[in-house]
Design a protein around this motif. Structure first.
Motif, PDB file in Angstrom:
ATOM      1  N   ASP A   1     -14.300  26.063 -13.925  1.00  0.00           N
ATOM      2  CA  ASP A   1     -14.716  25.399 -15.155  1.00  0.00           C
ATOM      3  C   ASP A   1     -16.136  25.776 -15.559  1.00  0.00           C
ATOM      4  O   ASP A   1     -16.543  25.531 -16.682  1.00  0.00           O
ATOM      5  N   GLY A   2     -16.889  26.331 -14.625  1.00  0.00           N
ATOM      6  CA  GLY A   2     -18.269  26.714 -14.914  1.00  0.00           C
ATOM      7  C   GLY A   2     -19.218  25.539 -14.920  1.00  0.00           C
ATOM      8  O   GLY A   2     -20.286  25.599 -15.524  1.00  0.00           O
ATOM      9  N   LYS A   3     -18.866  24.454 -14.245  1.00  0.00           N
ATOM     10  CA  LYS A   3     -19.705  23.262 -14.252  1.00  0.00           C
ATOM     11  C   LYS A   3     -20.726  23.240 -13.129  1.00  0.00           C
ATOM     12  O   LYS A   3     -21.557  22.361 -13.070  1.00  0.00           O
ATOM     13  N   ILE A   4     -20.660  24.214 -12.231  1.00  0.00           N
ATOM     14  CA  ILE A   4     -21.636  24.290 -11.150  1.00  0.00           C
ATOM     15  C   ILE A   4     -22.695  25.307 -11.542  1.00  0.00           C
ATOM     16  O   ILE A   4     -22.396  26.464 -11.826  1.00  0.00           O
ATOM     17  N   ASP A   5     -23.945  24.869 -11.555  1.00  0.00           N
ATOM     18  CA  ASP A   5     -25.048  25.743 -11.932  1.00  0.00           C
ATOM     19  C   ASP A   5     -25.547  26.475 -10.688  1.00  0.00           C
ATOM     20  O   ASP A   5     -26.097  25.854  -9.781  1.00  0.00           O
ATOM     21  N   LEU A   6     -25.340  27.772 -10.649  1.00  0.00           N
ATOM     22  CA  LEU A   6     -25.731  28.582  -9.491  1.00  0.00           C
ATOM     23  C   LEU A   6     -26.997  29.395  -9.745  1.00  0.00           C
ATOM     24  O   LEU A   6     -27.408  30.151  -8.877  1.00  0.00           O
ATOM     25  N   THR A   7     -27.624  29.240 -10.906  1.00  0.00           N
ATOM     26  CA  THR A   7     -28.780  30.090 -11.217  1.00  0.00           C
ATOM     27  C   THR A   7     -29.950  29.812 -10.284  1.00  0.00           C
ATOM     28  O   THR A   7     -30.628  30.750  -9.849  1.00  0.00           O
ATOM     29  N   SER A   8     -30.202  28.550  -9.953  1.00  0.00           N
ATOM     30  CA  SER A   8     -31.328  28.261  -9.057  1.00  0.00           C
ATOM     31  C   SER A   8     -31.049  28.776  -7.653  1.00  0.00           C
ATOM     32  O   SER A   8     -31.949  29.292  -6.985  1.00  0.00           O
TER      33      SER A   8
ATOM     34  N   ALA B   1     -17.149  15.335  -5.594  1.00  0.00           N
ATOM     35  CA  ALA B   1     -17.429  15.634  -4.191  1.00  0.00           C
ATOM     36  C   ALA B   1     -17.253  17.126  -3.908  1.00  0.00           C
ATOM     37  O   ALA B   1     -18.050  17.724  -3.181  1.00  0.00           O
ATOM     38  N   ILE B   2     -16.229  17.730  -4.500  1.00  0.00           N
ATOM     39  CA  ILE B   2     -16.017  19.172  -4.312  1.00  0.00           C
ATOM     40  C   ILE B   2     -17.161  19.960  -4.931  1.00  0.00           C
ATOM     41  O   ILE B   2     -17.657  20.922  -4.336  1.00  0.00           O
ATOM     42  N   ARG B   3     -17.599  19.546  -6.108  1.00  0.00           N
ATOM     43  CA  ARG B   3     -18.732  20.236  -6.748  1.00  0.00           C
ATOM     44  C   ARG B   3     -20.001  20.088  -5.919  1.00  0.00           C
ATOM     45  O   ARG B   3     -20.783  21.032  -5.799  1.00  0.00           O
ATOM     46  N   ALA B   4     -20.213  18.890  -5.348  1.00  0.00           N
ATOM     47  CA  ALA B   4     -21.404  18.682  -4.509  1.00  0.00           C
ATOM     48  C   ALA B   4     -21.342  19.553  -3.260  1.00  0.00           C
ATOM     49  O   ALA B   4     -22.366  20.121  -2.843  1.00  0.00           O
ATOM     50  N   ARG B   5     -20.145  19.679  -2.661  1.00  0.00           N
ATOM     51  CA  ARG B   5     -20.004  20.542  -1.487  1.00  0.00           C
ATOM     52  C   ARG B   5     -20.254  22.002  -1.841  1.00  0.00           C
ATOM     53  O   ARG B   5     -20.896  22.734  -1.093  1.00  0.00           O
ATOM     54  N   LYS B   6     -19.749  22.431  -2.982  1.00  0.00           N
ATOM     55  CA  LYS B   6     -19.970  23.812  -3.407  1.00  0.00           C
ATOM     56  C   LYS B   6     -21.444  24.060  -3.709  1.00  0.00           C
ATOM     57  O   LYS B   6     -21.974  25.130  -3.404  1.00  0.00           O
ATOM     58  N   GLN B   7     -22.123  23.073  -4.294  1.00  0.00           N
ATOM     59  CA  GLN B   7     -23.555  23.214  -4.589  1.00  0.00           C
ATOM     60  C   GLN B   7     -24.359  23.289  -3.297  1.00  0.00           C
ATOM     61  O   GLN B   7     -25.282  24.105  -3.179  1.00  0.00           O
ATOM     62  N   SER B   8     -24.007  22.463  -2.308  1.00  0.00           N
ATOM     63  CA  SER B   8     -24.735  22.521  -1.034  1.00  0.00           C
ATOM     64  C   SER B   8     -24.431  23.814  -0.285  1.00  0.00           C
ATOM     65  O   SER B   8     -25.304  24.371   0.383  1.00  0.00           O
ATOM     66  N   LYS B   9     -23.198  24.312  -0.410  1.00  0.00           N
ATOM     67  CA  LYS B   9     -22.858  25.604   0.212  1.00  0.00           C
ATOM     68  C   LYS B   9     -23.640  26.732  -0.454  1.00  0.00           C
ATOM     69  O   LYS B   9     -24.125  27.643   0.221  1.00  0.00           O
ATOM     70  N   ALA B  10     -23.779  26.672  -1.775  1.00  0.00           N
ATOM     71  CA  ALA B  10     -24.558  27.692  -2.486  1.00  0.00           C
ATOM     72  C   ALA B  10     -26.014  27.647  -2.054  1.00  0.00           C
ATOM     73  O   ALA B  10     -26.659  28.692  -1.895  1.00  0.00           O
ATOM     74  N   PHE B  11     -26.545  26.460  -1.838  1.00  0.00           N
ATOM     75  CA  PHE B  11     -27.941  26.340  -1.400  1.00  0.00           C
ATOM     76  C   PHE B  11     -28.111  26.887   0.014  1.00  0.00           C
ATOM     77  O   PHE B  11     -29.112  27.540   0.318  1.00  0.00           O
ATOM     78  N   SER B  12     -27.122  26.643   0.892  1.00  0.00           N
ATOM     79  CA  SER B  12     -27.225  27.197   2.248  1.00  0.00           C
ATOM     80  C   SER B  12     -27.096  28.716   2.241  1.00  0.00           C
ATOM     81  O   SER B  12     -27.741  29.404   3.036  1.00  0.00           O
ATOM     82  N   ILE B  13     -26.271  29.258   1.333  1.00  0.00           N
ATOM     83  CA  ILE B  13     -26.177  30.713   1.198  1.00  0.00           C
ATOM     84  C   ILE B  13     -27.503  31.270   0.690  1.00  0.00           C
ATOM     85  O   ILE B  13     -27.953  32.332   1.125  1.00  0.00           O
ATOM     86  N   ALA B  14     -28.150  30.547  -0.211  1.00  0.00           N
ATOM     87  CA  ALA B  14     -29.431  31.002  -0.754  1.00  0.00           C
ATOM     88  C   ALA B  14     -30.518  31.019   0.308  1.00  0.00           C
ATOM     89  O   ALA B  14     -31.425  31.855   0.269  1.00  0.00           O
TER      90      ALA B  14
END
Length: 151
Positions: A93-100, A26-39
């Protein structure tokens, strides 16, 4: 009478491990959605800046120059600070892919920069015609010639 604690945590229980992994997911999903909103955040600025550039007109004055400079410098600063923008979304841990998300962020900033450059071209501030480069043309000096042979 024995009292049972409702707050006891069993570390060896598979249910506790599943609960912990669900929390990390859930934390990883929140961080991924936050990264998408920043993008997508520069995309929100494009429409506002395009409207401000349209309202500033084609004349050269201090208002249009200041809006145009912010339309050029803000995306450049955004592209230069991509890693700082996504620092809050990084996972140790580097498990969140931020490249996209980073690629989308850069693409949105390039679109914003394109709007600013288009406005510069319409205000005739970009050297796009050959007359703008006339100073750099090397003119050949033609020597006079005659068909009469020297005496």
């Amino acid at each position: 009478m024995e009292q049972k604690s409702t707050y006891s945590i069993k570390h060896n229980d598979a249910g506790a491990i599943d609960k912990e992994s669900k929390q990390t997911l859930a934390i990883r999903a929140r961080k991924q959605s936050k990264a998408f909103s920043i993008a997508l955040s520069p995309g929100k600025q494009i429409a506002m800046n395009a409207f401000m550039l349209y309202m500033s007109g084609r004349n050269l004055n201090i208002f249009s120059i200041s809006i145009l400079s912010s339309a050029i410098l803000s995306p450049v600063r955004g592209i230069m600070s991509v890693s700082n923008a996504f620092r809050s979304c990084e996972d140790p841990d580097g498990k969140i892919d931020l490249t996209s998300s980073k690629a989308l962020f850069i693409l949105m900033n390039l679109a914003w920069l394109g709007v600013g450059l288009y406005k510069m071209a319409t205000m005739k501030l970009l050297p796009l015609t050959s007359a703008d480069w006339e100073k750099y043309v090397v003119w050949k000096h033609v020597m006079e010639t005659s068909s009469i042979p020297p005496v």
